[in-house]
Motif scaffolding. Structure first.
Motif, PDB file in Angstrom:
ATOM      1  N   VAL A 130      -9.584   2.240  -5.851  1.00 27.21           N
ATOM      2  CA  VAL A 130      -9.874   2.405  -4.426  1.00 27.21           C
ATOM      3  C   VAL A 130      -9.776   1.063  -3.706  1.00 27.21           C
ATOM      4  N   LYS A 177      -8.271  -1.539  -4.717  1.00 23.19           N
ATOM      5  CA  LYS A 177      -6.918  -2.085  -4.779  1.00 23.19           C
ATOM      6  C   LYS A 177      -6.059  -1.503  -3.672  1.00 23.19           C
ATOM      7  N   SER A 178      -6.225  -0.202  -3.412  1.00 20.44           N
ATOM      8  CA  SER A 178      -5.382   0.378  -2.376  1.00 20.44           C
ATOM      9  C   SER A 178      -5.810  -0.155  -1.015  1.00 20.44           C
ATOM     10  N   ASN A 219      -4.557  -3.642  -0.665  1.00 17.27           N
ATOM     11  CA  ASN A 219      -3.119  -3.544  -0.438  1.00 17.27           C
ATOM     12  C   ASN A 219      -2.816  -3.362   1.034  1.00 17.27           C
ATOM     13  N   ALA A 220      -3.479  -2.374   1.613  1.00 16.72           N
ATOM     14  CA  ALA A 220      -2.991  -1.839   2.877  1.00 16.72           C
ATOM     15  C   ALA A 220      -3.826  -2.237   4.081  1.00 16.72           C
ATOM     16  N   LEU A 221      -5.102  -2.527   3.861  1.00 17.44           N
ATOM     17  CA  LEU A 221      -5.947  -2.738   5.025  1.00 17.44           C
ATOM     18  C   LEU A 221      -6.214  -4.226   5.237  1.00 17.44           C
ATOM     19  N   MET A 261      -3.484  -1.885   9.417  1.00 21.28           N
ATOM     20  CA  MET A 261      -2.752  -1.565   8.212  1.00 21.28           C
ATOM     21  C   MET A 261      -1.519  -2.440   8.145  1.00 21.28           C
ATOM     22  N   ARG A 262      -1.200  -2.863   6.936  1.00 21.82           N
ATOM     23  CA  ARG A 262       0.037  -3.615   6.781  1.00 21.82           C
ATOM     24  C   ARG A 262       0.864  -2.909   5.724  1.00 21.82           C
ATOM     25  N   ASP A 263       2.174  -3.052   5.844  1.00 22.32           N
ATOM     26  CA  ASP A 263       3.026  -2.411   4.859  1.00 22.32           C
ATOM     27  C   ASP A 263       3.269  -3.378   3.716  1.00 22.32           C
ATOM     28  N   VAL A 264       4.144  -2.969   2.813  1.00 20.19           N
ATOM     29  CA  VAL A 264       4.342  -3.742   1.597  1.00 20.19           C
ATOM     30  C   VAL A 264       4.893  -5.135   1.902  1.00 20.19           C
ATOM     31  N   ILE A 277       2.167  -5.870  10.095  1.00 20.03           N
ATOM     32  CA  ILE A 277       1.098  -5.032  10.620  1.00 20.03           C
ATOM     33  C   ILE A 277       1.701  -3.743  11.171  1.00 20.03           C
ATOM     34  N   GLN A 278       1.134  -2.607  10.756  1.00 20.17           N
ATOM     35  CA  GLN A 278       1.679  -1.309  11.136  1.00 20.17           C
ATOM     36  C   GLN A 278       0.754  -0.560  12.089  1.00 20.17           C
ATOM     37  N   GLY A 279      -0.139  -1.278  12.721  1.00 16.77           N
ATOM     38  CA  GLY A 279      -1.017  -0.600  13.671  1.00 16.77           C
ATOM     39  C   GLY A 279      -2.409  -0.455  13.114  1.00 16.77           C
ATOM     40  N   TYR A 331      -5.888   1.295  11.716  1.00 10.99           N
ATOM     41  CA  TYR A 331      -6.161   2.270  10.674  1.00 10.99           C
ATOM     42  C   TYR A 331      -6.982   3.423  11.259  1.00 10.99           C
ATOM     43  N   GLN A 332      -6.563   4.616  10.964  1.00 11.06           N
ATOM     44  CA  GLN A 332      -7.228   5.831  11.458  1.00 11.06           C
ATOM     45  C   GLN A 332      -7.501   5.756  12.959  1.00 11.06           C
TER      46      GLN A 332
END
Lengths: 604, 381
Positions: free
Chosen positions: A39, A41-42, A45-47, A214-217, A221-223, A225-226
């Protein structure tokens, strides 16, 4: 059909299918229900959790003049892991208006662990610090082109006046201890380190906000979160209005320049600190930003100890200013009355000689006016001899303890429980102290005679002296000195009844009209005061003055200490007198006096 | 001539329903995997979920055509079709573009097709035709030489000639139908035991590099070593699986919700809408969703076994078990790989992973079986 004898094999094949599915479901159960490690790790990764710093509360003086405000600065941060191989260095340098050479130098400094111990390729690292909004505006627009680059906005303190550094304190990076004690802080956060900034830190700092992005790989930054459901905005810190009068503060700092010592001015009715000066001082702006630690170290090493707030931390014997307390205790205990007279043999007086020239015998008002040592020695002796003499050890102790209770009821010997930080308590010796030192039945009034004139084992702070002046001005009560309006209102009653005060105040006024303070009096302002010259075993005497004005409905009480200056009348009294004039009339008529005080250099 | 019943009355509708349900759930997950937080959905043929919908619809048409072609056509043309298919596999590398080191894709107009995905279908027909010859029976090893040759030929071409190890391995699944027809069960047992032995040897007794190099390419060796836990490299060779496990694990019991999977939406898992699509299910639908999908697949395959068992002629039964084997093989290897239980072998999850060729290939396999099943009533026992 020929293969019917192998019909059972269909169950084996079916069994294989079921077995595979069962293994998969067990594995899924392990991964998704039992093992919790994935959890975090994800999320990591992304946040990207981005702290949004609130703006710190501003600080105003009692008239609403802005003293401390915020200046926005920007840091360009780099996450090297996210920058990737395609990072367009040339475009980045053009956007930042820096040369590629500068870029390479900065990169080297940043990734050098000796210069930047917290370096990591995975976390934002400072690339360029303390830039202005203009410097980063272009980068802000083009940020999407540069993965791994972030702009962090921070605010630094800025000051309208180069004054009141001791009172205001400073803001600096949080210490290890703050981090351990308060979960609010993160490494690299800024917090009040001392003074008002520290005392009111929780009000001034506000509440940090949070943006979950959120960020992608590739780290782009992708905007939010939620849809920003987890975000919360920062809450700005509260503004503070101090009790200081910045004009009075500035005047006091001018008058005290090139000296060592302190000034405290109070409003007697409220206990509000109107001015609090400690010299040598420093410009509060030097403890901001890049050079803070370097400048702080320099101040720390200065032999005059500028970082010490002498107004509340320095402790001196009160000298002759303490005779006012002696007079009040004598009146309260009916040892003396307003007409009581004592003999004075001038310089031949025993056991304490008189340093002033006046007739004999003297009464109380004259005693105060002339600061007659023999008067107060004899009075102190009589206080201790009351109700059965001093040879009765028990009676002496009773009388001494009673005397001490009166003294501490003015706030001496303890710290005021208010927002003034790092006060020294001072010290009023107890009878046990003398018992231990001399033996219980081996000391008499004569043994401790220095106390009668405010010398010896007694220590007070300038703040306590100012409070003494305020309590006398109020005729028997005080409100503990404090720096923020309305925060403290408890009335402290001294152990002296109001009827004892008028005659002492009369004496104090005579000090200004006829006595040691007569050269600095302004009759219209009904100034009252008492000078003191404190013997200093380490050098020249300290000059002390306490006073208030006007005599009726007093509006300002002042205590001044000038270290190693000599006579209180010469060096401390004029400072207080000019401050009273400034505060009560808003003008200075005695420019040449002001000039003389300002230019005098009394610091080694 | 015996009066034939209508096709419609004999069709196994349960299978069709499962096929459509799995395909639609797959499209949802392809959409989730490609979902971009910044751009709202726009109906466009560049969106892979939309494309997959097109593949599904065209497959239904294709399936319908298969349902209406007389099954005896395949029996008659079986070997010819097989031969044409082998020829196509041989010429493909000359016509194909290089995609990630493999030469297996043919561009036909707007379509990009992988002939290998259809090879399974034609091989299954050829094998069924051979094994249903009059008087054929699996009595000894010699009887299996031809069937093994039939599957070995395309397997070898695909592996060596086209460099597609994954697709080639699937042909091994025909062993299942040989087994059902009478091949000794010892083969399965010995096969299983030798895998266990190999795992133990590799795990506890490192073998020399030269042995590895003789049989496998370096990346294949690395994938095997990763699965066995001999090697750890979450940011290199093991990145896919490591991120896939993070995605699945972080879904927890109920999942993050449709379109809320951060691992998959933010591209942390490569190949996430093709070979690694199952991790999107794991992340967004959690244990509940992924376990249900596993159960749905298992039920689907068991349904196919059920169908296979009710066939009345050998051709149909051999063919049916070939289909069972192929689906089981894809299901096991794909999900096993995504769950980190098997080495990374790039083969798709049938009707679920994004891709047109394989979708059509699986459709042909499934609908011919449904055709055979629908008309079984007309066959003499």
């Amino acid at each position: 059909m020929t293969s019917d004898r192998y019909y059972n094999r269909s169950y084996i094949i079916g069994g294989i299918v079921v077995a595979v599915a069962a293994v998969f479901i067990c594995r899924l159960f392990y991964l998704q229900v039992i093992d919790r490690s994935t959890v975090g790790k994800s999320e990591s990764n992304a946040l990207v959790k981005q702290t949004v710093y609130p703006s710190r509360g501003m600080i105003y003086d009692r008239r609403g003049e802005l003293l401390v405000y915020n200046r926005p600065v920007y840091d360009v941060m780099m996450v090297m892991r996210e920058m990737g191989k395609e990072f367009d260095t040339v475009a980045f340098c053009r956007t930042m208006h820096i040369s590629e050479q500068t870029f390479n130098e900065r990169m080297q400094t940043m990734s050098n662990r000796r210069k930047n111990p917290g370096f990591s390729r995975y976390t934002p690292q400072p690339f360029l610090n303390l830039l202005t909004a203009e410097d980063v505006s272009l980068l802000q627009e083009q940020l999407y082109r540069f993965p791994g680059i972030r702009i962090r906005k921070r605010t630094l303190r800025d000051y309208t006046y180069s004054a009141a550094a001791h009172v205001l304190g400073s803001v600096g990076e949080v210490s290890k201890r703050d981090l351990d004690n308060d979960p609010y802080y993160a490494i690299g956060d800024y917090a009040g380190r001392d003074g008002i900034e520290r005392q009111y830190e929780t009000l001034l700092r506000g509440e940090k906000g949070m943006e979950v992005l959120m960020r992608d790989v590739h780290g782009r930054i992708q905007g939010s979160y939620q849809n920003g459901e987890l975000d919360y905005p920062p809450v700005s810190g509260q503004d503070l209005t101090l009790t200081l009068d910045i004009r009075l503060q500035l005047l006091a700092e001018q008058l005290m320049q090139n000296k060592m010592g302190s000034v405290v001015a109070l409003e007697p009715q409220t206990g509000e600190v109107l001015a609090m000066v400690s010299v040598p001082k420093w410009d509060p702006a030097v403890l901001v930003g890049r050079d803070r630690s370097q400048n702080y170290a320099a101040l720390l090493q200065d032999k005059h100890k500028p970082l010490m707030n002498r107004a509340v931390q320095a402790q001196y014997p009160p000298g002759s200013t303490f005779k006012l307390i002696q007079a009040l205790i004598g009146l309260q205990t009916k040892t003396i009355n307003s007409r009581t007279e004592y003999a004075c043999n001038g310089p031949e007086s025993l056991p304490i000689k008189c340093t002033h020239h006046h007739g004999s015998p003297v009464d109380l008002v004259n005693g105060i006016e002339q600061s007659c040592n023999p008067y107060f020695w004899q009075e102190f002796r009589d206080i201790l001899r009351q109700n059965g003499g001093e040879d009765d050890t028990e009676n002496l102790h009773r009388n001494y303890d009673r005397w001490r209770d009166y003294v501490v009821s003015f706030g001496f010997g303890s710290r005021f429980p208010t927002d003034i930080r790092e006060q020294a308590a001072g010290s009023i010796p107890t009878s046990q102290f003398y018992d231990k030192h001399y033996g219980r039945s081996y000391w008499r009034s004569k043994t401790i005679r220095s106390l009668s004139i405010g010398q010896g084992e007694i220590l007070v702070t300038p703040l306590q002296l100012a409070n003494e002046a305020a309590a006398i001005a109020n005729e028997g009560w005080y409100i503990a000195p404090h720096l923020v309006r309305g925060a403290f209102t408890d009335k402290h009653q001294t152990a002296i009844d109001a009827h004892c005060f008028p005659i002492v105040k009369e004496g104090m006024q005579r000090v200004m009209t006829n006595g040691t303070g007569r050269y600095y009096n302004i009759a219209d302002l009904q100034m009252c005061g008492k000078t003191g010259t404190v013997q200093n075993p380490h050098g020249k005497d300290h000059a002390i003055f306490i006073g208030f004005a006007p005599k009726d409905n007093p509006r300002i009480a002042v205590a001044v200490v000038v270290e190693n200056a000599g006579f209180g009348a010469t060096w401390a009294c004029p400072v207080a007198s000019l401050m009273m004039e400034q505060y009560l009339t808003d003008t200075i008529t005695r420019q040449e006096l002001k000039e003389r005080m300002q230019t005098a250099i009394l610091i080694q | 001539m015996i009066q034939r019943n209508s096709i419609w009355s004999g069709i196994d509708w349960w299978t069709i329903l499962l096929f459509i349900a799995i395909s639609l759930f797959g499209i949802m997950n392809i959409y989730g995997a490609g979902y971009n937080y910044e751009q709202a959905f726009a109906f466009s043929f560049s969106n892979r979920a939309v494309k997959q919908m097109v593949w599904l619809l065209s497959s239904l048409v294709l399936g319908l055509i298969v349902l209406f072609i007389d099954e005896r056509t395949y029996d008659v043309l079986g070997y010819l079709l097989y031969a044409l298919m082998i020829a196509l596999l041989l010429v493909t590398p000359f016509l194909a573009h290089d995609i990630k080191g493999s030469h297996s894709w043919l561009n036909i107009g707007p379509l990009s097709l992988q002939p290998a995905e259809f090879a399974k279908f034609f091989t299954a027909i050829a094998v069924a035709k051979y094994m249903s010859c009059y008087g054929y029976e699996v009595r000894s090893w010699r009887d299996l030489v031809i069937p093994f040759a039939l599957i070995g030929l395309p397997m070898a071409i695909i592996m060596v000639w086209q460099n597609e190890t994954g697709s080639a391995l699937v042909f091994a699944s025909f062993i299942l139908t040989f087994y059902r027809q009478g091949m000794s069960g010892k083969v399965l047992l010995y096969g299983f035991l030798s895998v266990v032995l190999a795992v133990l040897v590799l795990r506890f007794a490192p073998i020399p590099d030269s042995w590895w190099d003789a049989f496998l390419q370096p990346h294949q060796r690395a994938r095997i070593e990763l699965t066995l836990g001999i090697r750890e490299d979450p940011s290199g060779v093991g990145y896919n699986v490591a991120q896939s496990l993070i995605a699945i694990g972080s879904g927890r019991f109920l999942g993050k919700g449709f379109l809320h999977g951060t691992q998959t939406s933010l591209n942390f898992v490569p190949e996430q809408d093709t070979d690694f699509i199952f991790c999107t299910v794991g992340e967004e639908w959690g244990f509940v969703g992924s376990a249900l999908l596993v159960i749905a697949y298992a039920y689907f395959i068991i349904r196919l076994i059920h169908i296979a068992e009710r066939q009345r002629d050998v051709f149909s039964q051999v063919y049916a078990y070939a289909v069972v084997g192929i689906f089981l093989c894809h299901f096991t290897i794909n999900i096993g790989m995504v769950l980190g239980l098997l080495p990374v072998i790039g083969i798709p999850l049938p009707f679920f992973s994004y891709g047109g060729s394989q979708f059509w290939g699986f459709t042909l396999l499934l609908f011919l079986l449904l055709r055979l099943d629908a008309v079984r009533i007309n066959k003499l026992k």
